[in-house]
Motif scaffolding. Structure first.
Motif, PDB file in Angstrom:
ATOM      1  N   GLY A 172       0.921  -1.180  -0.106  1.00  0.00           N
ATOM      2  CA  GLY A 172       0.217  -0.011   0.007  1.00  0.00           C
ATOM      3  C   GLY A 172       0.965   1.073   0.042  1.00  0.00           C
ATOM      4  N   THR A 199      -7.330   5.779  -3.866  1.00  0.00           N
ATOM      5  CA  THR A 199      -8.257   5.248  -4.667  1.00  0.00           C
ATOM      6  C   THR A 199      -7.991   5.380  -6.043  1.00  0.00           C
ATOM      7  N   GLU A 202      -5.207   3.250  -7.329  1.00  0.00           N
ATOM      8  CA  GLU A 202      -5.356   2.068  -7.350  1.00  0.00           C
ATOM      9  C   GLU A 202      -5.910   1.653  -8.746  1.00  0.00           C
ATOM     10  N   GLU A 203      -6.672   2.592  -9.168  1.00  0.00           N
ATOM     11  CA  GLU A 203      -7.370   2.479 -10.666  1.00  0.00           C
ATOM     12  C   GLU A 203      -6.480   2.716 -11.724  1.00  0.00           C
ATOM     13  N   LEU A 207      -4.102  -1.713  -8.632  1.00  0.00           N
ATOM     14  CA  LEU A 207      -3.641  -2.370  -7.644  1.00  0.00           C
ATOM     15  C   LEU A 207      -4.954  -2.336  -6.743  1.00  0.00           C
ATOM     16  N   ARG A 208      -4.709  -3.199  -5.645  1.00  0.00           N
ATOM     17  CA  ARG A 208      -5.654  -3.306  -4.311  1.00  0.00           C
ATOM     18  C   ARG A 208      -4.901  -3.265  -3.002  1.00  0.00           C
ATOM     19  N   CYS A 209      -4.696  -1.980  -2.370  1.00  0.00           N
ATOM     20  CA  CYS A 209      -4.145  -2.024  -1.359  1.00  0.00           C
ATOM     21  C   CYS A 209      -4.609  -2.441  -0.115  1.00  0.00           C
ATOM     22  N   GLU A 210      -3.620  -3.088   0.420  1.00  0.00           N
ATOM     23  CA  GLU A 210      -4.019  -3.798   1.727  1.00  0.00           C
ATOM     24  C   GLU A 210      -4.034  -2.730   2.959  1.00  0.00           C
ATOM     25  N   PRO A 246     -12.468   2.239   1.056  1.00  0.00           N
ATOM     26  CA  PRO A 246     -12.837   0.692   0.348  1.00  0.00           C
ATOM     27  C   PRO A 246     -12.598  -0.073   1.185  1.00  0.00           C
ATOM     28  N   HIS A 248     -11.615  -3.277   0.981  1.00  0.00           N
ATOM     29  CA  HIS A 248     -10.347  -4.250   0.947  1.00  0.00           C
ATOM     30  C   HIS A 248      -9.066  -3.441   1.444  1.00  0.00           C
ATOM     31  N   TRP A 249      -9.284  -2.241   2.028  1.00  0.00           N
ATOM     32  CA  TRP A 249      -8.180  -1.667   2.889  1.00  0.00           C
ATOM     33  C   TRP A 249      -8.442  -2.327   4.220  1.00  0.00           C
ATOM     34  N   ARG A 250      -7.708  -3.152   4.696  1.00  0.00           N
ATOM     35  CA  ARG A 250      -7.962  -3.890   5.893  1.00  0.00           C
ATOM     36  C   ARG A 250      -7.482  -3.335   7.191  1.00  0.00           C
TER      37      ARG A 250
END
Length: 382
Positions: A172, A199, A202-203, A207-210, A246, A248-250
């Protein structure tokens, strides 16, 4: 009989620290975690008190990492700092740090080389120096030329390197743009900007950040100790804001230092003399900026109170002033050794003790302790 040594000490209220930090952490919304930025105060007693309360420590050097591990082998550690050496990177990976915050493409390559040689993988966040603009605060860490982070135009190259180099995993982004911000509303605006920036990345990069690390930067109001950052109001707004992040941001990480520990510390120093020069009333104390550099570093008059001491040696004159502005200076041979300037006091005398409040952060840690080789102050933890 030897002469009595004047009072000169730091005192830290560990009970007050525990209560304050416990409330801070408990108010955080789900997914938010609080790490302690050790640069504010790395005393072992402070670290042992904080270790069970916070999510972990944020360190900015190999030395801080060693201190963190001395307190607890299993405490989670985040490793930041703008100028890591290969030796520090190796030390960090051998110590099992949770993540490294990366500040340049070269650093990514160095982490990759060390991780590959050790046969491990390093989770990293890219620290980005945003273009701004940002809300006003005491210190700007981004949005202008500073040594921190990767500027936005260079982000594509950094993302490619982080995703392509062996031994590195991009988890991330890290964003820390302000320091000593006193406005909850402004801080929430800044975090909303972070949301929109990440965000968008990511687009753009697929990406998909944790993890998103939003840094620290929550301040202390030294000018008015009764008007501190409104943490309950901030976390109430943060709860609503996090709902827009989002799913998926854990993890949303904070790294606070000053805000956690400043209030627990007091710097106490005895008045050695009171005199007037060129129309200014000076209060000379045992100590000064070699013990407590924060006031001169920030160019402010640090808040203090006077503790009257009635005992005084018979036969000695006892200079004093009352109801006039005083400038409190230390024992160093420089006119820059100033702790407070032109502050009106009800009464102050030689032999009284000046108590500088909110001295638990960036006091002893940033001071030039051995200039003129004066004795160090005591450090009392209670």
């Amino acid at each position: 009989m030897s002469a009595r040594e004047p009072v000169c000490r730091y005192t830290y209220d560990l009970g007050e620290l525990t209560t304050h930090v416990g409330k801070v952490v408990a108010a955080l919304p789900e997914r938010c975690r609080m790490f302690y930025a050790m640069k504010a105060n790395s005393a072992p007693e402070i670290l042992r008190t904080l270790a069970p309360l916070v999510a972990g420590f944020e360190v900015a050097s190999g030395g801080e990492l060693t201190k963190a591990r001395a307190v607890a082998d299993d405490v989670p550690v985040l490793f930041g700092g703008p100028a890591k050496t290969p030796g520090e990177i190796e030390h960090a990976l051998r110590c099992g740090v949770e993540r490294l915050h990366v500040e340049s493409v070269l650093e990514l390559h160095q982490i990759s080389a060390v991780a590959t040689s050790l046969g491990c993988r390093a989770d990293v966040l890219l620290r980005v120096n945003l273009a701004g603009p940002f809300p006003p605060a005491t210190l700007a860490m981004a949005g202008r030329p500073t040594q921190f982070g990767i500027e936005e135009p260079a982000l594509p190259e950094a993302v490619r390197a982080a995703r392509g180099l062996p031994g590195v995993r991009l988890a991330g982004f890290h964003l820390h743009s302000l320091s000593n911000n006193l406005s909850p509303g402004a801080h929430l605006e800044m975090l909303a900007l972070y949301r929109d920036k990440v965000t968008g990345w990511e687009e753009r990069f697929g990406l998909r950040c944790e993890v998103v690390n939003v840094g620290g930067g929550i301040g202390v109001n030294y000018a008015d100790l009764d008007a501190q950052f409104d943490w309950p109001a901030f976390t109430e707004g943060l709860g609503r804001l996090v709902d827009t992040f989002p799913a998926h941001w854990r993890e949303i990480d904070f790294e606070c230092g000053r805000f956690l520990v400043a209030a627990c510390g007091t710097y106490e120093t005895e008045v050695l003399d009171v005199k007037r020069n060129h129309g200014v009333h000076y209060v000379l104390v045992r100590g000064g900026t070699h013990h407590f550099r924060l006031p001169v570093s920030w160019q402010h008059s640090h808040p203090f109170r006077v503790r009257p001491v009635e005992a005084w040696p018979a036969g000695l004159p006892r200079p004093e002033v009352a109801g006039v502005p005083v400038t409190i200076v230390g024992e160093l041979c420089t006119p820059k050794d100033v702790l407070a300037r032109d502050v009106v006091v009800e009464r102050i005398r030689a032999g009284d003790v000046v108590e500088f409040q909110y001295a638990g952060a960036y006091g002893w840690e940033i001071s030039h302790h051995d200039f003129l080789s004066h004795p160090h102050p005591e450090h009392v933890f209670a």
